[in-house]
Every structure is written in structure tokens, then in C-alpha cells.
Design a protein around this motif. Structure first.
Motif, short mmCIF file in Angstrom:
data_model
loop_
_atom_site.label_atom_id
_atom_site.label_comp_id
_atom_site.label_asym_id
_atom_site.label_seq_id
_atom_site.Cartn_x
_atom_site.Cartn_y
_atom_site.Cartn_z
N THR A 52 1.54 4.49 -5.11
CA THR A 52 0.68 4.66 -3.94
C THR A 52 -0.74 4.97 -4.37
N LEU A 53 -1.68 4.18 -3.83
CA LEU A 53 -3.11 4.41 -4.06
C LEU A 53 -3.72 4.83 -2.74
N THR A 54 -4.32 6.03 -2.72
CA THR A 54 -4.97 6.54 -1.51
C THR A 54 -6.48 6.62 -1.76
N TYR A 55 -7.24 6.01 -0.86
CA TYR A 55 -8.70 6.06 -0.94
C TYR A 55 -9.25 6.29 0.46
N ARG A 56 -9.82 7.46 0.67
CA ARG A 56 -10.31 7.89 1.98
C ARG A 56 -9.19 7.75 3.00
N ASN A 57 -9.33 6.90 4.01
CA ASN A 57 -8.29 6.76 5.04
C ASN A 57 -7.34 5.60 4.77
N PHE A 58 -7.48 4.94 3.63
CA PHE A 58 -6.62 3.80 3.30
C PHE A 58 -5.49 4.21 2.36
N ASP A 59 -4.34 3.61 2.58
CA ASP A 59 -3.20 3.75 1.67
C ASP A 59 -2.74 2.36 1.28
N LEU A 60 -2.53 2.16 0.01
CA LEU A 60 -1.97 0.91 -0.50
C LEU A 60 -0.72 1.30 -1.29
N ILE A 61 0.42 0.79 -0.85
CA ILE A 61 1.69 1.10 -1.50
C ILE A 61 2.30 -0.20 -2.00
N ALA A 62 2.60 -0.24 -3.29
CA ALA A 62 3.27 -1.39 -3.89
C ALA A 62 4.47 -0.83 -4.66
N GLY A 63 5.57 -1.56 -4.59
CA GLY A 63 6.75 -1.04 -5.27
C GLY A 63 7.79 -2.11 -5.52
N TYR A 64 8.80 -1.71 -6.24
CA TYR A 64 9.92 -2.59 -6.53
C TYR A 64 11.19 -1.84 -6.15
N ASN A 65 12.14 -2.55 -5.54
CA ASN A 65 13.37 -1.95 -5.05
C ASN A 65 14.57 -2.64 -5.68
N PHE A 66 15.56 -1.84 -6.05
CA PHE A 66 16.80 -2.34 -6.63
C PHE A 66 17.96 -1.89 -5.75
N ASN A 67 18.85 -2.82 -5.36
CA ASN A 67 20.05 -2.51 -4.58
C ASN A 67 21.28 -2.78 -5.43
N PHE A 68 22.20 -1.81 -5.44
CA PHE A 68 23.46 -1.95 -6.16
C PHE A 68 24.61 -1.75 -5.16
N PRO A 69 24.99 -2.81 -4.41
CA PRO A 69 26.04 -2.66 -3.40
C PRO A 69 27.42 -2.55 -4.05
N ARG A 70 28.33 -1.90 -3.32
CA ARG A 70 29.72 -1.76 -3.77
C ARG A 70 30.64 -2.02 -2.58
#
Length: 94
Positions: A52-70
Motif C-alpha cells: 500500500t502506497l499512501t500519498y496525501r488523500n490517495f491510496d494505491l494498493i497492489a497485491g498478489y493473492n494465493f488460494n489453496f482450496p480443499r
């Protein structure tokens, strides 16, 4: 500006009913044999790796998600999945 790294792991538990059917054919007719398996357990594990990058009133969120279903109580092996996400937000002050 501020940069944050907040990894997260989530575990989803629940009840699952798996019904399997098998068809047995003879010359004259077909018979269906069904079985039901009801089990409770871990259904999915999800790992999120957001930045997460926060600058003044802006938020930029970049991420990677992993799912391991059973599929508890069965020999079924669901496919693991993963995906990338990005989000932009702006906080409005009144």
C-alpha cells in the motif's frame, strides 16, 4: 508519502456435502448408485501479499493473492489459483 506491507493469511472452515453417483448398466436397464459424504473442515486458505502506497488523500494498493482450496473428506484435489489485484482510492474531506 508512506509505503506499507501487510501480508495476511485467511482460513475458511465450513461444512461440505459431496454426492457421487455411479451408473451400472446391464443389457436391460441402468441402475444408479449414489453415496453422500458430509464433512466439516478447512475449505480454503488464502494468502494476500499487498503493498500500500499512501500519498496525501490517495491510496494505491497492489497485491498478489494465493488460494489453496480443499475438499475435506474426499480424494478430490481442487486446483490452486492466484491473481493480481490493484486498487486506487481517494478520501474526500468535507
Amino acid at each position: 508519502s508512506r509505503l506499507r506491507f501487510n501480508p495476511e493469511a485467511s482460513f475458511y472452515f465450513g461444512n461440505e456435502i459431496v454426492i457421487t453417483s455411479q451408473y451400472i448398466s446391464t443389457r436391460n436397464h441402468t441402475v444408479e448408485v449414489s453415496s453422500e459424504n458430509n464433512s466439516f473442515g478447512l475449505l480454503n486458505t488464502m494468502i494476500r501479499v499487498p503493498l500500500t502506497l499512501t500519498y496525501r488523500n490517495f491510496d494505491l494498493i497492489a497485491g498478489y493473492n494465493f488460494n489453496f482450496p480443499r475438499s475435506p473428506g474426499t480424494d478430490i484435489k481442487p486446483v490452486n489459483t492466484s491473481f493480481f489485484n490493484i486498487s486506487v482510492g481517494y478520501l474526500v474531506n468535507f
